[in-house]
Write a protein that holds these residues in place. Structure first.
Motif, PDB file in Angstrom:
ATOM      1  N   TYR A  99      47.915  42.929  50.525  1.00 27.77           N
ATOM      2  CA  TYR A  99      48.080  42.924  49.136  1.00 27.77           C
ATOM      3  C   TYR A  99      47.600  42.488  48.121  1.00 27.77           C
ATOM      4  O   TYR A  99      47.380  42.740  47.140  1.00 27.77           O
ATOM      5  CB  TYR A  99      49.731  42.876  49.265  1.00 27.77           C
ATOM      6  CG  TYR A  99      50.237  41.582  48.914  1.00 27.77           C
ATOM      7  CD1 TYR A  99      50.344  40.959  47.655  1.00 27.77           C
ATOM      8  CD2 TYR A  99      50.376  40.813  50.128  1.00 27.77           C
ATOM      9  CE1 TYR A  99      50.666  39.675  47.361  1.00 27.77           C
ATOM     10  CE2 TYR A  99      51.034  39.455  49.819  1.00 27.77           C
ATOM     11  CZ  TYR A  99      51.068  38.884  48.577  1.00 27.77           C
ATOM     12  OH  TYR A  99      51.487  37.536  48.351  1.00 27.77           O
ATOM     13  N   PHE A 100      47.074  41.017  48.520  1.00 26.80           N
ATOM     14  CA  PHE A 100      46.570  40.404  47.446  1.00 26.80           C
ATOM     15  C   PHE A 100      45.189  40.493  47.242  1.00 26.80           C
ATOM     16  O   PHE A 100      44.632  39.777  46.120  1.00 26.80           O
ATOM     17  CB  PHE A 100      46.705  38.555  47.938  1.00 26.80           C
ATOM     18  CG  PHE A 100      46.131  38.485  49.500  1.00 26.80           C
ATOM     19  CD1 PHE A 100      44.603  38.435  49.478  1.00 26.80           C
ATOM     20  CD2 PHE A 100      46.972  38.125  50.231  1.00 26.80           C
ATOM     21  CE1 PHE A 100      44.217  37.969  50.845  1.00 26.80           C
ATOM     22  CE2 PHE A 100      46.486  37.895  51.595  1.00 26.80           C
ATOM     23  CZ  PHE A 100      44.969  37.787  51.877  1.00 26.80           C
ATOM     24  N   LYS A 101      44.604  41.608  47.884  1.00 27.52           N
ATOM     25  CA  LYS A 101      43.054  41.743  47.514  1.00 27.52           C
ATOM     26  C   LYS A 101      42.830  42.291  46.137  1.00 27.52           C
ATOM     27  O   LYS A 101      41.739  42.174  45.501  1.00 27.52           O
ATOM     28  CB  LYS A 101      42.477  42.972  48.522  1.00 27.52           C
ATOM     29  CG  LYS A 101      43.114  44.092  48.319  1.00 27.52           C
ATOM     30  CD  LYS A 101      42.369  45.148  49.632  1.00 27.52           C
ATOM     31  CE  LYS A 101      42.902  46.515  49.681  1.00 27.52           C
ATOM     32  NZ  LYS A 101      42.547  47.242  50.767  1.00 27.52           N
ATOM     33  N   LYS A 102      44.099  42.884  45.438  1.00 26.18           N
ATOM     34  CA  LYS A 102      43.829  43.286  44.284  1.00 26.18           C
ATOM     35  C   LYS A 102      43.813  42.265  43.165  1.00 26.18           C
ATOM     36  O   LYS A 102      43.559  42.463  42.049  1.00 26.18           O
ATOM     37  CB  LYS A 102      45.271  44.458  43.953  1.00 26.18           C
ATOM     38  CG  LYS A 102      46.483  43.823  44.226  1.00 26.18           C
ATOM     39  CD  LYS A 102      47.627  44.789  44.009  1.00 26.18           C
ATOM     40  CE  LYS A 102      48.948  44.161  44.176  1.00 26.18           C
ATOM     41  NZ  LYS A 102      49.773  45.008  44.054  1.00 26.18           N
ATOM     42  N   PHE A 103      44.285  41.099  43.497  1.00 27.64           N
ATOM     43  CA  PHE A 103      44.235  39.822  42.523  1.00 27.64           C
ATOM     44  C   PHE A 103      43.079  39.242  42.681  1.00 27.64           C
ATOM     45  O   PHE A 103      42.724  38.521  41.646  1.00 27.64           O
ATOM     46  CB  PHE A 103      45.411  39.085  42.970  1.00 27.64           C
ATOM     47  CG  PHE A 103      47.063  39.273  43.009  1.00 27.64           C
ATOM     48  CD1 PHE A 103      47.155  40.070  41.690  1.00 27.64           C
ATOM     49  CD2 PHE A 103      47.644  39.413  44.120  1.00 27.64           C
ATOM     50  CE1 PHE A 103      48.465  40.622  41.872  1.00 27.64           C
ATOM     51  CE2 PHE A 103      48.819  40.006  44.079  1.00 27.64           C
ATOM     52  CZ  PHE A 103      49.260  40.520  42.899  1.00 27.64           C
ATOM     53  N   LYS A 104      42.315  39.347  43.462  1.00 25.69           N
ATOM     54  CA  LYS A 104      40.903  38.765  43.705  1.00 25.69           C
ATOM     55  C   LYS A 104      40.066  38.913  42.474  1.00 25.69           C
ATOM     56  O   LYS A 104      39.350  37.777  41.856  1.00 25.69           O
ATOM     57  CB  LYS A 104      40.014  38.993  44.863  1.00 25.69           C
ATOM     58  CG  LYS A 104      40.563  38.329  46.065  1.00 25.69           C
ATOM     59  CD  LYS A 104      39.819  38.957  47.528  1.00 25.69           C
ATOM     60  CE  LYS A 104      40.281  38.528  48.652  1.00 25.69           C
ATOM     61  NZ  LYS A 104      39.384  38.742  49.795  1.00 25.69           N
ATOM     62  N   GLY A 105      39.854  40.382  42.087  1.00 20.08           N
ATOM     63  CA  GLY A 105      39.065  40.613  40.851  1.00 20.08           C
ATOM     64  C   GLY A 105      39.653  39.828  39.688  1.00 20.08           C
ATOM     65  O   GLY A 105      38.892  39.387  38.711  1.00 20.08           O
ATOM     66  N   MET A 106      40.839  39.765  39.619  1.00 21.07           N
ATOM     67  CA  MET A 106      41.703  39.176  38.279  1.00 21.07           C
ATOM     68  C   MET A 106      41.271  37.773  38.356  1.00 21.07           C
ATOM     69  O   MET A 106      40.838  37.050  37.203  1.00 21.07           O
ATOM     70  CB  MET A 106      43.132  39.152  38.436  1.00 21.07           C
ATOM     71  CG  MET A 106      43.456  40.528  38.281  1.00 21.07           C
ATOM     72  SD  MET A 106      45.440  40.679  38.766  1.00 21.07           S
ATOM     73  CE  MET A 106      46.001  39.905  37.632  1.00 21.07           C
ATOM     74  N   LEU A 107      41.301  36.927  39.262  1.00 20.60           N
ATOM     75  CA  LEU A 107      40.729  35.559  39.370  1.00 20.60           C
ATOM     76  C   LEU A 107      39.228  35.360  38.752  1.00 20.60           C
ATOM     77  O   LEU A 107      39.066  34.509  38.176  1.00 20.60           O
ATOM     78  CB  LEU A 107      41.115  35.088  40.562  1.00 20.60           C
ATOM     79  CG  LEU A 107      42.319  34.534  40.908  1.00 20.60           C
ATOM     80  CD1 LEU A 107      42.682  33.811  42.117  1.00 20.60           C
ATOM     81  CD2 LEU A 107      42.947  33.455  39.997  1.00 20.60           C
ATOM     82  N   GLN A 108      38.356  36.262  39.700  1.00 20.18           N
ATOM     83  CA  GLN A 108      37.136  36.258  39.183  1.00 20.18           C
ATOM     84  C   GLN A 108      36.985  36.210  37.722  1.00 20.18           C
ATOM     85  O   GLN A 108      36.037  35.535  37.004  1.00 20.18           O
ATOM     86  CB  GLN A 108      36.375  36.878  40.241  1.00 20.18           C
ATOM     87  CG  GLN A 108      36.208  36.370  41.615  1.00 20.18           C
ATOM     88  CD  GLN A 108      35.476  37.373  42.384  1.00 20.18           C
ATOM     89  OE1 GLN A 108      35.816  38.761  42.269  1.00 20.18           O
ATOM     90  NE2 GLN A 108      35.170  36.927  43.799  1.00 20.18           N
ATOM     91  N   GLN A 109      37.554  37.312  37.055  1.00 17.31           N
ATOM     92  CA  GLN A 109      37.309  37.682  35.841  1.00 17.31           C
ATOM     93  C   GLN A 109      37.712  36.701  34.904  1.00 17.31           C
ATOM     94  O   GLN A 109      37.171  36.343  33.848  1.00 17.31           O
ATOM     95  CB  GLN A 109      37.952  38.954  35.483  1.00 17.31           C
ATOM     96  CG  GLN A 109      37.602  39.159  34.166  1.00 17.31           C
ATOM     97  CD  GLN A 109      38.395  40.839  34.001  1.00 17.31           C
ATOM     98  OE1 GLN A 109      38.942  41.281  34.739  1.00 17.31           O
ATOM     99  NE2 GLN A 109      38.167  41.427  32.738  1.00 17.31           N
TER     100      GLN A 109
END
Length: 664
Positions: free
Chosen positions: A285-295
């Motif tokens: 489920y947490f894969k959707k948050f990876k982009g948020m952190l990188q951005q």
């Protein structure tokens, strides 16, 4: 909630690879659960483990390896009380996500979560260094109607809501077809939706009414209505919740209904049989948050590994042994040139050549003494070789001192040819001595005493080989903070089996030794988010010091078929040990089977494309894992022979045979 540090490391359980970041997700969820548990205990509010969390608690007191969240359930009356007390009790960094409290919470289910993706150090520490949004799902249990026709109607209504919500998600434009479907739903429930207001919120409010519609009407069976709509067998009698008990769960305990067996059979059927269902879908489920952190954090956030063609390029390395063997071959070539000069009666040239050969031999002997010390067989044979060269030099010089090389030259040539055999024998002995004095060196670099098991059978097999010198060098590793910074350093050299000679990593100079082969079982470099080995031992650094870098995974999983839906989550998690630097930097990777080799290649193709996969196909061998043993995989002796013959091969043998043919 307290955890041992080992809890957070990658592991394989029930044949399934669990990455460390998933362990942190569990840890964060369990930390939230401890807050829920505190509040419920304080106000005497019953709750129960649910779904996969209940199944894991009953089976072995742990999360199911392929589950990625924490689930609990409450009866509706208890949930209503829980909602009220949360206003004053819930920790400020947590959010209660339900229709009443969150304007944009559109879901059948309630969650309690950390409020946002955050790398504030204090919250990272509290929530087990987990940098993403963590949550606990709460499933509310409602009553079923005693009348089948009422439940059939409720099913039609809720399926109608689902259809409308799916249409909104896929196509926000409310066209004529959508308006017709919405009108049918309004007629079915005798309600009207205001088209000028956010429609999702109105829909979910009506859904909430449907969920509680038959509560308090003496129904005998309970269920989580949204699950029941999709799975009609998922219901159970009220008596299953009459009593509850706590069962061990990691370092704490979880409350479960005493009638858990009925609940689990309703949801999972024969729940003792371990089945990985549902494929990958939104896992983890947490894969959707990876982009948020990188951005959000940009260069300040941990990078993810991306393949580069340069990773497949490696420098050619020549160690002292290679140079020594080449030097002996050069001595053979010099002897051939000397004999050509003798055949042609070029005696002044012979003297010059002999002087050069002797100087080179003395330099070689000094280098060996500097490397190995005095008293080696190689040095004594070099001394014999120098003496033989000196005798030749003396014989030719004496002939020249008589005033004429032409007189007796035939006899001189004949005598020199006879001496050639002695020198040739000396060089053959020198070559054998160099091979013995400078064995091929295989260096094993495990970081963990526990994971040494993956290398141990191969080490044992190679230790029996006279021409190979094995060095076991445990390397240090670090835990990592949730933001990527290094934490504690760990070194387990003292924990390795005492029957092995352990080399201190501080006392081994790779730039000097340049081993023939390096074997690793930690391929992540800096890209494991939970731990890392010391940067000096990253695969991209190690390949600068050896011609052969071999990766042998420290684990064995169940076989993975990328086309099998049940293996979807296992295939997803292959990114944590396949699409990592060590695999691409290594010259060879030995995996557990030919079937797993195909899975590796499928993951590589998904990650880097077909062209890279074709190149990697030759660098991966399904030779079997040492952990599989003799019966299930390739025999350990065979793997050792494969490493010897394939990973350590060089041109020595071919050159030796080629030069022997020339000399003969």
């Amino acid at each position: 909630m307290k955890f041992e540090r080992e809890f957070f490391y990658d592991e394989v359980r029930d044949g399934f690879y669990i990455p460390g970041i998933m362990k942190r997700a569990w840890g964060a969820g369990l930390t939230i659960l401890s807050e829920i548990d505190r509040i419920c205990n304080q106000y005497d509010i019953p709750y129960y483990a649910a779904a996969g969390t209940l199944l894991g608690a009953v089976r072995n007191g742990q999360c199911i390896p392929w589950d990625d969240d924490i689930d609990i359930m409450m009866l509706r009356k208890d949930y209503d009380k829980f909602k009220e007390v949360l206003k004053d009790e819930l920790a400020k960094e947590l959010s209660f996500n339900t229709l009443e409290t969150q304007e944009h919470h559109y879901s059948f289910f309630t969650t309690i979560s950390t409020q946002s993706v955050d790398v504030h150090s204090g919250l990272l520490r509290k929530y087990q260094e987990y940098p993403f949004m963590a949550s606990v799902d709460i499933f509310v249990i409602d009553e079923l109607s005693e009348k089948p026709e009422e439940e059939q109607r409720r099913r039609r209504v809720l399926m109608g809501f689902l259809a409308i919500l799916n249409r909104l998600k896929k196509n926000p434009e409310k066209d004529d077809t959508f308006q017709e479907e919405l009108k049918k739903l309004e007629n079915l429930i005798s309600a009207h939706f205001d088209r000028d207001l956010p429609l999702e919120r109105q829909l979910y409010k009506e859904i909430e009414k449907e969920l509680i519609k038959y509560n308090g009407k003496a129904g005998k069976r309970l269920t989580c209505i949204p699950w029941y709509i999709l799975h009609e067998d998922y219901s159970y009698p009220k008596r299953v919740f009459e009593k509850r008990k706590r069962v061990p769960f990691y370092t704490g305990s979880l409350p479960i209904p005493e009638g858990y067996d009925v609940i689990l059979r309703a949801e999972f059927g024969e729940y003792h049989r371990k089945v990985r269902a549902d494929g990958a879908h939104n896992y983890p489920y947490f894969k959707k948050f990876k982009g948020m952190l990188q951005q959000h954090f940009k260069d300040r956030w941990m990078p993810e590994y991306s393949f580069s063609e340069e990773d497949l390029i490696r420098p050619e390395i020549q160690n002292f042994r290679d140079l020594a063997m080449l030097t002996v071959e050069a001595f053979h070539s010099a002897l051939t040139e000397l004999m050509d000069a003798i055949e042609n009666r070029e005696f002044p040239r012979c003297l010059s050549k002999l002087a050069t050969m002797q100087e080179e031999a003395i330099t070689f002997g000094n280098a060996i003494e500097q490397k190995k010390g005095e008293g080696t067989k190689s040095v004594s044979l070099i001394e014999e070789y120098c003496e033989a060269l000196f005798e030749l030099y003396q014989r030719i010089s004496e002939q020249g001192a008589r005033g004429d090389f032409s007189k007796g030259s035939a006899l001189l040539v004949k005598a020199l040819k006879k001496e050639r055999k002695n020198i040739l024998t000396c060089l053959e002995n020198l070559q054998a001595a160099v091979q013995k004095d400078f064995k091929k060196q295989v260096v094993f670099l495990p970081h963990s005493a526990k994971h040494f098991a993956s290398l141990r059978p191969l080490v044992d097999a190679l230790l029996e080989e006279e021409e190979i010198e094995c060095k076991i060098i445990p390397i240090p590793y670090y835990d990592k903070c949730g933001d990527g910074r290094l934490k504690e350093i760990h070194y387990e050299g003292e924990d390795f089996p005492k029957e092995y000679e352990i080399v201190d990593y501080n006392c081994y100079d790779f730039s000097v030794e340049l081993p023939d082969c390096i074997v690793i079982n930690s391929p992540y470099d800096e890209f494991n988010p939970v731990w890392t080995v010391d940067s000096a031992f990253y695969s991209k650094e190690l390949k600068k010091y050896s011609n052969k870098l071999i990766y042998i995974p420290w684990f064995v999983t169940d076989e993975i078929d990328p086309k099998n839906e049940e293996d979807g989550k296992a295939f997803t998690n292959m990114e944590y040990y396949v699409t990592v630097p060590g695999l691409f930097h290594s010259d060879f990777t030995i995996v557990q089977s030919e079937g797993m080799k195909k899975a590796y290649l499928a993951k590589i193709e998904e990650f880097a494309g077909k062209d890279v996969t074709k190149k990697m196909e030759k660098k991966i061998a399904g030779a079997g894992s040492c952990l599989l043993g003799e019966k299930k995989g390739q025999g350990i002796k065979e793997v050792a022979e494969w490493v010897k013959a394939f990973a350590l091969k060089n041109k020595e043998k071919k050159n030796k045979e080629k030069n022997k043919m020339k000399r003969e």
